[in-house]
Design an enzyme around this catalytic site. Structure first.
Site, PDB file in Angstrom:
ATOM      1  N   LYS A 113       1.580  78.661  33.824  1.00 43.38           N
ATOM      2  CA  LYS A 113       1.685  78.843  32.378  1.00 43.38           C
ATOM      3  C   LYS A 113       1.255  77.581  31.621  1.00 43.38           C
ATOM      4  O   LYS A 113       0.834  77.658  30.468  1.00 43.38           O
ATOM      5  CB  LYS A 113       3.125  79.186  31.980  1.00 43.38           C
ATOM      6  CG  LYS A 113       3.765  80.342  32.734  1.00 43.38           C
ATOM      7  CD  LYS A 113       3.283  81.682  32.275  1.00 43.38           C
ATOM      8  CE  LYS A 113       4.127  82.872  32.680  1.00 43.38           C
ATOM      9  NZ  LYS A 113       4.260  83.172  34.102  1.00 43.38           N
TER      10      LYS A 113
HETATM   11  C1  LIG Z   1       4.275  84.345  34.784  1.00 41.63           C
HETATM   12  C2  LIG Z   1       4.119  84.210  36.250  1.00 41.63           C
HETATM   13  C3  LIG Z   1       3.476  85.197  37.010  1.00 41.63           C
HETATM   14  C4  LIG Z   1       3.003  86.499  36.418  1.00 41.63           C
HETATM   15  O1  LIG Z   1       1.949  86.357  35.526  1.00 41.63           O
HETATM   16  P1  LIG Z   1       1.616  87.516  34.487  1.00 41.63           P
HETATM   17  O2  LIG Z   1       0.547  86.994  33.641  1.00 41.63           O
HETATM   18  O3  LIG Z   1       2.892  87.767  33.728  1.00 41.63           O
HETATM   19  O4  LIG Z   1       1.230  88.713  35.288  1.00 41.63           O
HETATM   20  C5  LIG Z   1       3.294  84.965  38.367  1.00 41.63           C
HETATM   21  N1  LIG Z   1       3.752  83.840  38.950  1.00 41.63           N
HETATM   22  C6  LIG Z   1       4.384  82.887  38.253  1.00 41.63           C
HETATM   23  C7  LIG Z   1       4.885  81.690  38.972  1.00 41.63           C
HETATM   24  C8  LIG Z   1       4.583  83.030  36.889  1.00 41.63           C
HETATM   25  O5  LIG Z   1       5.215  82.077  36.208  1.00 41.63           O
END
Ligand SMILES: *Cc1c(COP(=O)(O)O)cnc(C)c1O
Length: 462
Positions: A113
């Site tokens: 993120k």
């Molecule tokens: C948010 C997240 C995901 C999922 O991503 P999306 O875009 O919501 O599908 C997968 N792995 C981790 C570690 C995340 O923080």
């Protein structure tokens, strides 16, 4: 310049900065570009060796157009990625003969993120300063968005941030990335409910136009389209490093809200040749069922060791639906309004078929996730986190042409309990985690109640 339309077809078009600072489109849909830019094969072929920040600036620039000065945009990209602890920002690491991990966890909160939010924060502050506005970010998080958002926005002028997370459903390390921030523009609410409750609370706030304008409400969840654009960048850099555009690479994506997987679709739509995107879910498999059987059906969310994917309503799936429905906003609105009421949506053949030209999906249970963490460690000495393990397990089952790129979305140190239980090992504790383990937490428990949460946000926004 690109303007943005809504997946539900009825909101007026907005520009880049409005899409950046706003949340849902005014008709309840999600922003998508009115027209997708096309990156040329020559541009893709020239990517290897270019700095990540420059590639990001090129792609973002196609969307921002003249709304953001190119030199300022480039500077923001360089500052956003300058704090990453790897010079490549999103390096590839070979896992076995045909597979690579794309390490997306080299940012300040050790999860992918950061890649979008470090940039989003700089863009938002830039836009707010220009408009002389303030904003209140409310962030519903299944774990990692909150920490990345707090890292990105804490201490900034013009911005307040409220993180909503499901009580007891996220790891201690994830929680501490939010709750130990010393900055008084940060508030954390631990909601008595699951992630879908948090997401509903957020959507409810956006449904109240007066509230939105009173507090300057903004979203940094992947309903924010600028996040999707920022995430499409590493599909380009990784694929180009492995031979794109000549060679079509496959990607395997640990999937929750479908933002990351949709970013891959977006990269493909912008001209990146891809063989396949495999969306890997844990047992919260709504996306896997939709893409494999055409049944987008909500069930109760189950808690797993990959909590960032414990999601039953994958917001970004609406974007894929819209695109695969020939950009029919009326059909998309009807489908997702009905889904909100009934919790089920059967994908018509003429929408499922175009989805499946690029996507496949698989769901992986807890035992297989744990076994995969252990197997990878034994085979290669690499520790992977449970989210990454879901994708590695799905990739092992699928028949994907090489090269395969598996998105490694979190550092294993963010989930030390699960990693140790599965492998008997724990890697070194990274400095950002060790530091937060010693700090006091600030958090307010709250009911999953729209009135209570709105009252809190209104008060905090001042
Ligand atoms: C948010 C997240 C995901 C999922 O991503 P999306 O875009 O919501 O599908 C997968 N792995 C981790 C570690 C995340 O923080």
């Amino acid at each position: 310049m690109t303007s943005f339309v809504s997946t539900r077809g009825r909101a007026t078009e907005v520009g880049f900065i409005d899409a950046l600072l706003g949340g849902l489109a005014a008709d309840g849909g999600l922003h998508v570009p009115a027209a997708w830019p096309e990156m040329s094969a020559r541009w893709i072929a020239a990517l290897p060796g270019r700095p990540y920040a420059d590639v990001a600036a090129d792609i973002l620039g196609c969307f921002a157009g003249d709304e953001i000065d190119p030199a300022a945009l480039s500077d923001m990209c360089w500052r956003a990625y300058g704090g990453f602890d790897h010079p490549a920002v999103a390096p590839l690491r070979q896992l076995d003969a045909g597979a690579f991990l794309l390490e997306l966890f080299h940012g300040p909160s050790l999860a992918f993120k950061d890649i979008a939010l470090q940039l989003l924060a700089r863009l938002a502050v830039h836009a707010l300063e220009r408009r002389g506005r303030r904003m209140t970010i409310v962030c519903a998080t299944s774990g990692d968005t909150g920490g990345a958002a707090v890292e990105a926005f804490a201490g900034l002028d013009h911005v307040r941030i409220v993180a909503l997370f499901p009580e007891g459903r996220i790891s201690e390390v994830q929680r501490r990335f939010m709750t130990t921030s010393p900055h008084d523009n940060v508030a954390c609410l631990s909601v008595a409910g699951d992630f879908d409750d948090c997401q509903e609370l957020l959507k409810g706030m956006f449904g109240d136009r007066a509230f939105v304008s009173d507090v300057g409400l903004a979203a940094v969840n992947s309903i924010n389209f600028i996040r999707i654009i920022a995430q499409s960048v590493y599909y380009f850099t990784a694929a180009a490093a492995l031979g794109a555009p000549e060679r079509a690479v496959s990607f395997v994506v640990p999937t929750g809200n479908f933002g990351d997987a949709f970013a891959g679709w977006a990269a493909h739509r912008m001209g990146l040749p891809l063989a396949r995107i495999l969306a890997a879910t844990n047992r919260n498999a709504i996306v896997a069922r939709a893409l494999e059987d055409g049944a987008y059906v909500r069930e109760a969310a189950a808690a797993t060791m990959s909590p960032a994917m414990d999601i039953q309503v994958a917001s970004n799936f609406e974007r894929l639906f819209f695109e695969c429905a020939g950009r029919d906003g009326a059909a998309t609105a009807a489908a997702f309004k009905a889904f909100a009421r009934t919790g089920r949506l059967t994908l018509p053949h003429d929408i499922l078929t175009p989805m499946r030209t690029l996507f496949r999906a698989a769901s992986v249970d807890e035992a297989e996730t744990a076994a995969t963490m252990d197997r990878v460690r034994q085979a290669s000495g690499i520790l992977i986190d449970p989210h990454t393990a879901v994708a590695v397990a799905a990739a092992a089952r699928a028949d994907l042409a090489a090269p395969r790129v598996i998105l490694a979305t979190a550092h294993p140190a963010k989930f030390p309990e699960a990693v140790r239980a599965a492998t008997g090992a724990a890697g070194p504790v990274p400095r950002p985690v060790a530091r937060r383990a010693r700090l006091a937490e600030r958090v307010t428990p709250i009911a999953a109640d729209a009135g209570a949460v709105k009252a809190f946000v209104r008060d905090f926004a001042g």
